[in-house]
Design an enzyme around this catalytic site. Structure first.
Site, PDB file in Angstrom:
ATOM      1  N   HIS A 131      38.895  35.230  43.972  1.00  0.00           N
ATOM      2  CA  HIS A 131      38.127  34.219  44.716  1.00  0.00           C
ATOM      3  C   HIS A 131      37.166  34.976  45.644  1.00  0.00           C
ATOM      4  O   HIS A 131      37.467  36.097  46.065  1.00  0.00           O
ATOM      5  CB  HIS A 131      39.134  33.416  45.544  1.00  0.00           C
ATOM      6  CG  HIS A 131      38.595  32.240  46.273  1.00  0.00           C
ATOM      7  ND1 HIS A 131      37.907  32.346  47.456  1.00  0.00           N
ATOM      8  CD2 HIS A 131      38.672  30.909  46.013  1.00  0.00           C
ATOM      9  CE1 HIS A 131      37.590  31.143  47.886  1.00  0.00           C
ATOM     10  NE2 HIS A 131      38.044  30.251  47.026  1.00  0.00           N
ATOM     11  N   ASP A 208      46.379  37.783  47.979  1.00  0.00           N
ATOM     12  CA  ASP A 208      45.800  36.474  48.242  1.00  0.00           C
ATOM     13  C   ASP A 208      46.744  35.465  47.588  1.00  0.00           C
ATOM     14  O   ASP A 208      46.741  35.298  46.363  1.00  0.00           O
ATOM     15  CB  ASP A 208      44.390  36.409  47.634  1.00  0.00           C
ATOM     16  CG  ASP A 208      43.809  35.004  47.693  1.00  0.00           C
ATOM     17  OD1 ASP A 208      44.543  34.053  48.018  1.00  0.00           O
ATOM     18  OD2 ASP A 208      42.609  34.866  47.388  1.00  0.00           O
ATOM     19  N   GLN A 211      47.071  30.359  46.095  1.00  0.00           N
ATOM     20  CA  GLN A 211      47.473  29.488  44.981  1.00  0.00           C
ATOM     21  C   GLN A 211      48.906  29.741  44.526  1.00  0.00           C
ATOM     22  O   GLN A 211      49.351  29.139  43.549  1.00  0.00           O
ATOM     23  CB  GLN A 211      46.523  29.680  43.782  1.00  0.00           C
ATOM     24  CG  GLN A 211      45.077  29.354  44.060  1.00  0.00           C
ATOM     25  CD  GLN A 211      44.835  27.873  44.359  1.00  0.00           C
ATOM     26  OE1 GLN A 211      45.709  27.022  44.191  1.00  0.00           O
ATOM     27  NE2 GLN A 211      43.640  27.565  44.819  1.00  0.00           N
ATOM     28  N   LYS A 234      46.681  23.775  51.306  1.00  0.00           N
ATOM     29  CA  LYS A 234      46.978  23.779  49.868  1.00  0.00           C
ATOM     30  C   LYS A 234      48.461  23.580  49.608  1.00  0.00           C
ATOM     31  O   LYS A 234      48.936  23.697  48.476  1.00  0.00           O
ATOM     32  CB  LYS A 234      46.506  25.097  49.238  1.00  0.00           C
ATOM     33  CG  LYS A 234      44.991  25.256  49.224  1.00  0.00           C
ATOM     34  CD  LYS A 234      44.580  26.513  48.512  1.00  0.00           C
ATOM     35  CE  LYS A 234      43.176  26.963  48.850  1.00  0.00           C
ATOM     36  NZ  LYS A 234      42.144  26.224  48.129  1.00  0.00           N
ATOM     37  N   CYS A 373      34.263  29.084  43.507  1.00  0.00           N
ATOM     38  CA  CYS A 373      34.243  30.284  44.358  1.00  0.00           C
ATOM     39  C   CYS A 373      34.708  31.532  43.602  1.00  0.00           C
ATOM     40  O   CYS A 373      35.359  32.408  44.183  1.00  0.00           O
ATOM     41  CB  CYS A 373      35.097  30.106  45.610  1.00  0.00           C
ATOM     42  SG  CYS A 373      34.557  28.786  46.662  1.00  0.00           S
TER      43      CYS A 373
HETATM   44  N1  PMP Z   1      41.853  32.469  47.625  1.00  0.00           N
HETATM   45  C1  PMP Z   1      42.116  31.618  46.633  1.00  0.00           C
HETATM   46  C2  PMP Z   1      42.743  32.123  45.376  1.00  0.00           C
HETATM   47  C3  PMP Z   1      41.806  30.266  46.792  1.00  0.00           C
HETATM   48  O1  PMP Z   1      42.042  29.413  45.803  1.00  0.00           O
HETATM   49  C4  PMP Z   1      41.224  29.830  48.007  1.00  0.00           C
HETATM   50  C5  PMP Z   1      40.836  28.375  48.210  1.00  0.00           C
HETATM   51  N2  PMP Z   1      40.110  27.823  47.171  1.00  0.00           N
HETATM   52  C6  PMP Z   1      41.002  30.765  49.005  1.00  0.00           C
HETATM   53  C7  PMP Z   1      41.330  32.076  48.782  1.00  0.00           C
HETATM   54  C8  PMP Z   1      40.400  30.384  50.324  1.00  0.00           C
HETATM   55  O2  PMP Z   1      41.253  29.547  51.006  1.00  0.00           O
HETATM   56  P1  PMP Z   1      40.760  28.822  52.348  1.00  0.00           P
HETATM   57  O3  PMP Z   1      39.464  28.141  51.984  1.00  0.00           O
HETATM   58  O4  PMP Z   1      41.851  27.858  52.660  1.00  0.00           O
HETATM   59  O5  PMP Z   1      40.581  29.873  53.376  1.00  0.00           O
END
Ligand code: PMP
Length: 417
Positions: A131, A208, A211, A234, A373
């Site tokens: 991401h 990270d 998910q 999430k 993203c």
């Molecule tokens: N890493 C991953 C794998 C994600 O799916 C996301 C959210 N789409 C993020 C980071 C960023 O999370 P946040 O927007 O809650 O900071």
């Protein structure tokens, strides 16, 4: 939660009753089918009520007052920290830092640890499936320091090419930063194995876990990782709060990320002494009520059981693969369901992902379209955009069938156009 019996399998219909938003009807009288859980999940009444309760009865700033209300609020905030600690099996409460989300957690490590430990020519190892939150902070660091970024490649079916890892690690990167679960292809990555090999090569490991923590059991000690970041929104919690886990020795040696109130022990006009952990990394007024709500969300997830959630989502994913394959013209991105969490991204031949998502929306189906993203990953997979259906335990097999039926309808609409 009293309705939850400790038996397998999980009963989505009973659990759905806890989620008021899942009864919303739209576009006239179409029921909402919420398949955008990788973007953010919905909240059960229990979490919503816990926010109301704090605001109505126990709200004040934390760690500041010497009054009763502040003690109440501080106790709840620290209880939430303890719940998060237990949820990921961190050894110490000081290893659990409240952030505003995964993004801040990764930036904190890149700025604070990276700022102190990464210099010109040093390498950071990422993957091709990250991401942007786990790419851009390292790019910023690399630009500032003249460090070098490398990436573990992926296979055509969206798994990490683990055979490339030894050579990349032989270059002795300072840190390996990897998603536990891809937010696009849903791949569950072998984090424990990566950590084992990375540590043998002298690298630290950041995960990270945006998910993975909401969907799979997570044990930071068993995984053997150094840093792990995730987001409350999430996993049934409020937005605006997340957790950064870091090993105590590492966090202790790192400089504060943000400066301000609460993160200091003493301040003079020209210098300061930082506070102990975890306050050192919680400058300013923290996300007090969101953190308490996250604690309630953790209780809720714990009562269902992460193993059960994972099993159930796998069942939905297997079914989704079957029915989507039968639609015709669907290209599923990523590996077979046994390597996946509940995320199914796909393209539909000849129809742009945004158009697909728009027609799905007419059927009440909330799915995501775009690059999610993860632009470099889409490029690697040979597409600019995909449609993503992402599940949680409150989704049903019937909803998966509705998705497939709506895609058949989408094809029909576009054939006519
Ligand atoms: N890493 C991953 C794998 C994600 O799916 C996301 C959210 N789409 C993020 C980071 C960023 O999370 P946040 O927007 O809650 O900071």
């Amino acid at each position: 939660m009293s309705t939850l019996a400790p038996v397998l399998p999980l009963d989505p219909e009973t659990l759905r009753e806890d989620f008021p938003i899942l009864s919303v009807r739209l576009h006239g009288d179409v029921p909402l089918v919420y398949l955008d859980n990788a973007a953010t999940t919905q909240r059960p009444r229990q979490v919503i009520q816990s926010l109301v309760d704090v605001y109505e009865k126990q709200y004040a700033n934390v760690h500041r007052g010497i009054h009763w209300l502040s003690d109440q609020s501080t106790d709840l905030y620290e209880e939430a920290r303890e719940k998060a600690r237990a949820f990921i099996n961190a050894r110490h409460r000081e290893e659990v830092i409240f952030t505003y989300g995964t993004t801040e957690g990764i930036n904190l490590v890149a700025r604070s640890w990276g700022g102190k430990n990464v210099g010109a020519g040093d390498e950071i190892l990422l993957t091709e499936m990250e991401h942007h939150s786990n790419l851009v902070p390292w790019q910023q660091l690399a630009q500032e320091r003249g460090a070098v970024l490398r990436h573990i490649p992926i296979t055509d079916d969206g798994r990490l090419a683990m055979d490339a890892l030894p050579a990349l690690l032989s270059r002795r990167p300072k840190l390996v930063a990897v998603a536990a679960v891809s937010n696009v292809v849903g791949t569950i990555n072998p984090v424990a194995e990566i950590a084992r090999q990375a540590h043998a090569a002298g690298a630290l490991v950041l995960v990270d876990a945006a998910q993975s923590v909401p969907h799979l059991p997570t044990d930071v000690q068993a995984l053997g990782v150094d840093f792990l970041a995730f987001s409350g929104h999430k996993m049934l919690g409020p937005s605006g709060v997340g957790i950064l886990y870091g090993r105590r020795e590492l966090l202790d040696a790192m400089p504060p990320f943000l400066g301000g109130g609460s993160m200091i022990r003493r301040v003079k006009l020209d210098t300061f002494e930082p506070a102990e952990l975890p306050a050192k990394f919680e400058a300013g007024t923290p996300p007090i009520v969101p953190a308490i709500g996250l604690g309630t969300a953790i209780d809720y997830l714990h009562a269902i059981g992460l193993e059960r959630i994972h099993e159930y989502e796998r069942m939905l994913t297997i079914r989704a693969h079957q029915v989507l394959q039968s639609v015709g013209g669907v290209r599923l991105l990523g590996p077979a369901p046994e390597h996946k969490a509940g995320i199914v991204s796909f393209t539909l031949e000849g129809i742009h992902a945004h158009d697909v998502a728009q027609i799905l929306d007419r059927h009440g189906i909330a799915a995501r379209a775009g690059h999610h993203c993860a632009m470099p990953l889409h490029k690697r997979l040979g597409t600019n955009a995909s449609v993503r259906a992402s599940f949680y335990f409150y989704n049903t097999l019937a909803e998966v069938e509705q998705l497939a039926a709506a895609l058949v309808e989408t094809k029909r609409v576009f054939r006519k156009a």
